[in-house]
Design an enzyme around this catalytic site. Structure first.
Site, mmCIF file in Angstrom:
data_model
loop_
_atom_site.group_PDB
_atom_site.id
_atom_site.type_symbol
_atom_site.label_atom_id
_atom_site.label_comp_id
_atom_site.label_asym_id
_atom_site.label_seq_id
_atom_site.Cartn_x
_atom_site.Cartn_y
_atom_site.Cartn_z
ATOM 1 N N HIS A 193 0.823 -1.205 0.000
ATOM 2 C CA HIS A 193 0.000 0.000 0.000
ATOM 3 C C HIS A 193 0.859 1.256 0.000
ATOM 4 O O HIS A 193 0.618 2.199 -0.746
ATOM 5 C CB HIS A 193 -0.838 0.053 1.285
ATOM 6 C CG HIS A 193 -2.214 -0.466 1.122
ATOM 7 N ND1 HIS A 193 -2.997 -0.133 0.050
ATOM 8 C CD2 HIS A 193 -2.960 -1.279 1.901
ATOM 9 C CE1 HIS A 193 -4.163 -0.727 0.185
ATOM 10 N NE2 HIS A 193 -4.169 -1.440 1.295
ATOM 11 N N GLU A 428 -0.610 -12.711 -20.580
ATOM 12 C CA GLU A 428 -0.093 -12.910 -19.222
ATOM 13 C C GLU A 428 0.230 -14.361 -18.951
ATOM 14 O O GLU A 428 0.860 -14.675 -17.942
ATOM 15 C CB GLU A 428 -1.151 -12.494 -18.196
ATOM 16 C CG GLU A 428 -1.451 -11.035 -18.164
ATOM 17 C CD GLU A 428 -2.607 -10.732 -17.232
ATOM 18 O OE1 GLU A 428 -2.357 -10.122 -16.196
ATOM 19 O OE2 GLU A 428 -3.754 -11.088 -17.560
ATOM 20 N N ASP A 452 2.452 -10.872 -14.453
ATOM 21 C CA ASP A 452 1.971 -12.250 -14.410
ATOM 22 C C ASP A 452 2.734 -13.148 -15.372
ATOM 23 O O ASP A 452 3.066 -14.281 -15.036
ATOM 24 C CB ASP A 452 0.469 -12.299 -14.715
ATOM 25 C CG ASP A 452 -0.346 -12.014 -13.473
ATOM 26 O OD1 ASP A 452 -0.039 -12.607 -12.423
ATOM 27 O OD2 ASP A 452 -1.261 -11.172 -13.528
ATOM 28 N N CYS A 499 1.960 -3.566 -20.490
ATOM 29 C CA CYS A 499 1.474 -2.785 -19.352
ATOM 30 C C CYS A 499 1.935 -3.351 -18.025
ATOM 31 O O CYS A 499 1.508 -2.902 -16.976
ATOM 32 C CB CYS A 499 -0.044 -2.673 -19.398
ATOM 33 S SG CYS A 499 -0.871 -4.269 -19.340
HETATM 34 C C1 PEP Z 1 0.482 -7.831 -15.322
HETATM 35 O O1 PEP Z 1 0.178 -8.960 -14.926
HETATM 36 O O2 PEP Z 1 1.593 -7.541 -15.813
HETATM 37 C C2 PEP Z 1 -0.482 -6.724 -15.200
HETATM 38 C C3 PEP Z 1 -0.227 -5.546 -15.718
HETATM 39 O O3 PEP Z 1 -1.623 -6.962 -14.507
HETATM 40 P P1 PEP Z 1 -1.705 -6.945 -12.907
HETATM 41 O O4 PEP Z 1 -0.398 -6.444 -12.367
HETATM 42 O O5 PEP Z 1 -2.838 -6.049 -12.565
HETATM 43 O O6 PEP Z 1 -1.958 -8.386 -12.596
HETATM 44 MG MG MG Z 2 -1.830 -9.434 -14.392
#
Ligand code: PEP
Ligand code: MG
Length: 568
Positions: A193, A428, A452, A499
């Site tokens: 957090h 992912e 992921d 992302c």
């Molecule tokens: C990822 O898995 O890289 C992603 C951007 O999604 P999150 O971090 O929300 O799982």
């Molecule tokens: Mg993810």
């Protein structure tokens, strides 16, 4: 005095110089042994407990208002969760039992909270952070009961660097970035957090320094380097000057292109409406990942269609000339939402997550979300793109599209007829990376979620410090999975973005451009630097760097190649 350096995990790529102010909310809370039960009057102790609970409620409501003004409604919602915990009947009963057993109110609070805290501590990821919330409430009650003082974090002297064992959400929400130069905590990781707040407040911060932090004295001069994770004590003039001089890259409001003219979109990852403003301020071209599960967290039931619609329109209006990629609900794994009553799974990261739930148990929620999204696409200014998470099979993607088409047809029959949004998926899972060509033939875009993808390719949990060395996207197999995804989309109209956290690492921009990514999406604070790096990248040499890196057999080799490149 010569300078000394402590190391932790950098939470925000910003440096700050200032003076240590220790925040030790738990210090006054050491309790003596309780008196014998027959020396205690349970009725009086119950009254003391109730009075402390009322006072805690007043404090929380006041802090919620302050957080609302400083960071926005969504962050302030954390206080709603605290208020709920404060009145949670299970915890109330646990404390009540201790009171009935003859403990004074403060001991009853300590004992009554111990069980629930332990339960949350045993869980993974964001659920484990609920333990921090409970500790926060327990310590607040204890302070009110034993009369301990606590530093008022909202009224610190200018240039303070807050040192603490841990900072809870209500602590961080009180920090004023205009006044505070940063914070350093002994515990926590990049996704705690405190670290997330640091990024949304654009505050220099280092977390997870460990016990060495406790030896640092109040009033020590310090440089906090949220990029390297270094905390330099008694810094030399040179170090101070270097920190003050680490001028951030200039904010570029226009899209950027490589030196040879290839546009690379640089977008922001956001989790809540309050972060939109920061994304615009840092020059994001759009939103590359809107993590909608945050709209569902810290509350008692799902946001309805109207509430979601408003949140999505707000995002689209923030980027009238840009694209806003909204990811549908990604619940499960490290993202539990208590009222959705997720099943106990032996291995939740390999269980019912993301699209698997949206096509199954959460089908109604998925439909509501798609309706809200398509209505928002019709009314909001920017261009909506819809992205589905955790896809492992082509059938899942096709079924998700069928749902989208069917919702669009329903809306059309109701007279709501917007532009069809782009529809894509996150890469992912290794299966999605292997099948990237099949997906690219069916999708408008692919966005690589390296957080992921790395955990699944390397079989190393993203939140487990014991395997953090393995959970690193610079391992050759992860780079090859990325390359395979980009190759899969070659010759199709699908664009490929990234992302995951990797996209926001400015040291990797050249490599990522060389690998052929069309879009990079990241925490807003890193956008200016990544944009500057894109604008300096020549695609031919970036492509050569990528090719060399893809031939590397170890992560060390990859790091060496990247270091050589920076040294050139
Ligand atoms: C990822 O898995 O890289 C992603 C951007 O999604 P999150 O971090 O929300 O799982
Ligand atoms: Mg993810």
């Amino acid at each position: 005095m010569s300078e000394r350096t402590l190391s932790g995990v950098g939470a925000t790529p910003l440096s700050g110089v200032g003076t240590v102010v220790w925040y030790r909310p738990g210090e006054a809370l050491e309790l003596d042994d309780p008196p014998e039960p027959d020396a205690v009057d349970p009725a009086t102790e119950r009254e003391r407990f109730e009075a402390a609970r009322d006072a805690a409620r007043d404090e929380l409501e006041a802090e919620r208002e302050r957080a609302r003004e400083r960071v926005g409604d969504e962050e302030a919602a954390i206080f709603d969760a605290h208020l709920q915990f404060l009145d949670d009947p299970q915890i109330g009963d646990a404390v009540g039992n201790e009171l009935d057993g003859g403990l004074p109110a403060e001991h009853a609070v300590r004992e009554g909270f111990a069980g629930p805290i332990e339960q949350f501590e045993g869980m993974e990821g964001r659920m484990a952070e609920r333990a921090d919330d409970l500790r926060d409430i327990r310590d607040r009650l204890l302070r009110l009961l034993v009369g301990g003082e606590r530093t008022d974090l909202s009224a610190l002297p200018e240039g303070s660097v807050v040192f603490a064992e841990r900072l809870t959400p209500s602590d961080t929400a009180q920090l004023d970035p205009e006044v505070v130069s940063g914070f350093v905590t002994a515990t926590g990781g990049r996704t705690s957090h405190a670290a997330i707040f640091a990024r949304s407040l654009a505050l220099p911060a280092v977390v997870g320094v460990g016990d060495d932090l406790f030896a640092v004295e109040e009033g020590t001069e310090v440089v906090v380097d949220g990029d390297t994770g270094d905390v330099v004590l008694d810094p030399s003039e040179e170090t101070r000057a270097a920190a003050a001089d680490t001028d951030r890259a200039e904010v570029r409001r226009e899209p950027v292109a490589t030196t040879d003219g290839k546009s690379v979109e640089v977008a922001a990852n956001v989790g809540q409406p309050a972060e939109l403003e920061g994304a615009v301020e840092q020059g994001a071209d759009g939103i590359g990942l809107y993590r909608t599960e945050f709209l569902f967290l810290e509350r008692e039931s799902s946001p309805d269609e109207e509430e979601q619609y408003e949140a999505y329109v707000e995002a689209l209006d923030a980027f009238p000339d840009g694209r806003v990629v909204v990811r549908t609900l990604d619940v499960g794994g490290d993202k539990p939402i208590p009222y959705l009553e997720l099943p106990e799974e032996e291995n939740p990261f390999l269980g019912e997550r993301g699209i698997r739930r949206s096509l199954g148990v959460d089908a109604d929620l998925f439909e509501t979300q798609l309706r809200a999204l398509l209505r928002a696409a019709a009314d909001g200014a920017g261009d909506l793109a819809v992205m589905v998470p955790m896809v492992a099979t082509v059938e899942e993607f096709e079924q998700a599209r069928e749902r989208l088409d069917s919702v669009a047809a329903d809306l059309e029959s109701e007279g709501i007829d917007g532009e069809t949004p782009e529809f894509g998926l996150m890469i992912e899972t290794p299966s999605a990376a292997f099948m990237a060509d099949e997906f690219a033939a069916r999708a408008d875009f692919l966005s690589i979620g390296t957080n992921d993808l790395t955990q699944y390719v390397m079989a190393a949990s993203r939140g487990n410090e014991r395997v953090s060395e393995l959970h690193d996207p610079q391992h050759p197999p992860v780079l090859r999975a990325i390359a395979r995804t980009v190759e899969g989309a070659e010759g199709t109209d699908a664009w490929v973005g990234m992302c995951g956290e990797m996209a926001g690492d400015p040291d990797l921009t050249e490599l990522l451009v060389g690998l052929g990514l069309d879009e990079l999406s990241m925490s807003a604070v890193t956008i200016p630097e990544v944009k500057a790096n894109v604008a300096e990248t020549d695609r031919e040499s970036a492509g050569e760097l990528a090719a060399r890196t893809l031939r590397a057999s170890t992560k060390r080799d990859v790091e060496r190649l990247l270091d050589d490149e920076t040294a050139d």
